[in-house]
Design a protein around this motif. Structure first.
Motif, PDB file in Angstrom:
ATOM      1  N   VAL A   3      27.573  41.246  66.544  1.00 38.54           N
ATOM      2  CA  VAL A   3      28.044  40.035  66.892  1.00 38.54           C
ATOM      3  C   VAL A   3      27.226  39.351  67.501  1.00 38.54           C
ATOM      4  O   VAL A   3      26.623  39.584  68.393  1.00 38.54           O
ATOM      5  N   LEU A   4      27.106  38.047  66.999  1.00 44.50           N
ATOM      6  CA  LEU A   4      26.029  36.893  67.432  1.00 44.50           C
ATOM      7  C   LEU A   4      26.814  35.780  67.975  1.00 44.50           C
ATOM      8  O   LEU A   4      27.741  35.198  67.483  1.00 44.50           O
ATOM      9  N   GLU A  55      26.819  35.362  57.550  1.00 45.87           N
ATOM     10  CA  GLU A  55      26.195  34.058  57.282  1.00 45.87           C
ATOM     11  C   GLU A  55      26.988  32.760  56.360  1.00 45.87           C
ATOM     12  O   GLU A  55      26.538  32.169  55.765  1.00 45.87           O
ATOM     13  N   GLU A  56      28.198  33.511  55.978  1.00 46.41           N
ATOM     14  CA  GLU A  56      29.138  32.870  55.230  1.00 46.41           C
ATOM     15  C   GLU A  56      30.473  32.303  56.153  1.00 46.41           C
ATOM     16  O   GLU A  56      31.158  33.445  56.656  1.00 46.41           O
ATOM     17  N   TYR A  57      31.011  31.152  56.208  1.00 45.05           N
ATOM     18  CA  TYR A  57      32.166  31.006  56.913  1.00 45.05           C
ATOM     19  C   TYR A  57      33.233  31.660  56.430  1.00 45.05           C
ATOM     20  O   TYR A  57      33.580  31.495  55.254  1.00 45.05           O
ATOM     21  N   LEU A  70      28.722  39.635  62.447  1.00 41.68           N
ATOM     22  CA  LEU A  70      29.797  38.519  62.711  1.00 41.68           C
ATOM     23  C   LEU A  70      29.296  37.456  63.745  1.00 41.68           C
ATOM     24  O   LEU A  70      28.625  37.782  64.769  1.00 41.68           O
ATOM     25  N   ALA A  71      29.249  36.154  63.352  1.00 40.28           N
ATOM     26  CA  ALA A  71      28.772  35.169  64.154  1.00 40.28           C
ATOM     27  C   ALA A  71      30.060  34.327  64.822  1.00 40.28           C
ATOM     28  O   ALA A  71      30.666  33.902  63.988  1.00 40.28           O
TER      29      ALA A  71
ATOM     30  N   GLU B  56      19.781  26.771  57.559  1.00 40.84           N
ATOM     31  CA  GLU B  56      19.115  26.582  56.293  1.00 40.84           C
ATOM     32  C   GLU B  56      20.019  26.914  55.016  1.00 40.84           C
ATOM     33  O   GLU B  56      19.918  26.214  54.257  1.00 40.84           O
ATOM     34  N   LYS B  57      20.655  28.006  55.213  1.00 42.42           N
ATOM     35  CA  LYS B  57      21.676  28.258  54.018  1.00 42.42           C
ATOM     36  C   LYS B  57      22.725  27.224  53.846  1.00 42.42           C
ATOM     37  O   LYS B  57      22.771  26.919  52.763  1.00 42.42           O
TER      38      LYS B  57
END
Lengths: 79, 150
Positions: A3-4, A55-57, A70-71, B56-57
Motif C-alpha cells: 500500500v502506497l 497505477e490504474e484508478y 494499492l495507492a 507520468e502514465k
C-alpha cells in the motif's frame, strides 16, 4: 501486497509504504478497512480518497490481485 | 510524446522543441507558476509531491486523449516536484496544432484535466504553518458528499 500513501494521508500515517497480506477475493475496500483498523485516525480521509491498483484508478469494489500495489490517493492538487 | 515528472527546473525551449512539427501552424505554451498568495494567505513557497510513475502514465493518457479530441500534432507535459519558490514553473505544457483554435482549446482542456486526475500534490508553506492542498477540481473532491469536503 504493498500500500502506497501520499501527501496528507502519508503524513498522518507516518508511513509512505505499508506491506499487508492479501486474501483471495480481497477488494480495495476490504484492504482499506484492515489498514484503518490499526490506524483509526486515517478514517477522516476516506470520503475524498481515490484508489489506484497497479497505477490504474479503480473504485473501492475492485479486486486486489496478489502482489498488487494499492495507492491511496487524497485529492490531487497538481498544476 | 514528452511526458516527465522531475525535480529539475522546467525549460520551455525543451517543450517547444519536443512539439515542433512541419504540419503545425501554432504552438501554445502554458506555464503554471508559483504565486505568493492563496485564499488571502501569504505563501512562502510550495512543496510538490508526486506518485511519479503513475503521474507520468496518467499524463501520457491525457496527452493522447487531447491529441485525439482536438486534432493536435503533438503535446508535451512536464510537472516539477520538490520545493518551488515564488515565480518558479511547476507545470509546463506545450501543444502544436495546425491552427490556433485547437491549440488554445486543447491547452485549456489539458490543464483542467491534469488538475482533476494526475497524482501530484502541493503543500503550501506559510510563515506560521503549512497544509496539503486538496484541489477543488480533483476527482476525489467531486465524489465527496456535500458537507464532507471541508
Amino acid at each position: 501486497m504493498t500500500v502506497l500513501l501520499f501527501a496528507s494521508i502519508a503524513e498522518a500515517a507516518g508511513a509512505r509504504r505499508i506491506e499487508l497480506p492479501v486474501a483471495a477475493g480481497d477488494t480495495v475496500a476490504a484492504v482499506r478497512e484492515r489498514l484503518l483498523a490499526d490506524r483509526p485516525a486515517l478514517r477522516r480521509f476516506v470520503p475524498t480518497l481515490m484508489y489506484a491498483v497497479n497505477e490504474e484508478y479503480v473504485r473501492d469494489d475492485a479486486a486486489v490481485p496478489d502482489g498488487a500495489t494499492l495507492a491511496l490517493i487524497p485529492p490531487v492538487s497538481g498544476g | 510524446m514528452l511526458v516527465r515528472v522531475t525535480a529539475d527546473e522546467l525549460r520551455a525551449d525543451e517543450a517547444i522543441a519536443a512539439v515542433a512539427s512541419p504540419a503545425a501552424g501554432a504552438i501554445d505554451l502554458f506555464l503554471g507558476v508559483v504565486r505568493d498568495n492563496n485564499l488571502g494567505r501569504r505563501v512562502g513557497h510550495l512543496v510538490y509531491e508526486a506518485y511519479p510513475s503513475m503521474a507520468e502514465k496518467v499524463m501520457a493518457e491525457i496527452g493522447a486523449e487531447a491529441k485525439e479530441r482536438f486534432g493536435l500534432e503533438a503535446c508535451a507535459i512536464l510537472h516539477r516536484t520538490g520545493r518551488l519558490e515564488i515565480g518558479e514553473t511547476s507545470l509546463l505544457i506545450a501543444i502544436s496544432s495546425a491552427h490556433r483554435a485547437s491549440a488554445f482549446e486543447g491547452g485549456r482542456w489539458l490543464v483542467d484535466t491534469i488538475k482533476k486526475k494526475v497524482p501530484v500534490w502541493k503543500k503550501e508553506v506559510w510563515e506560521d504553518g503549512e497544509a496539503w492542498i486538496e484541489g477543488p477540481e480533483s476527482l476525489g473532491m467531486q465524489q465527496a458528499p456535500a458537507g464532507l469536503t471541508g
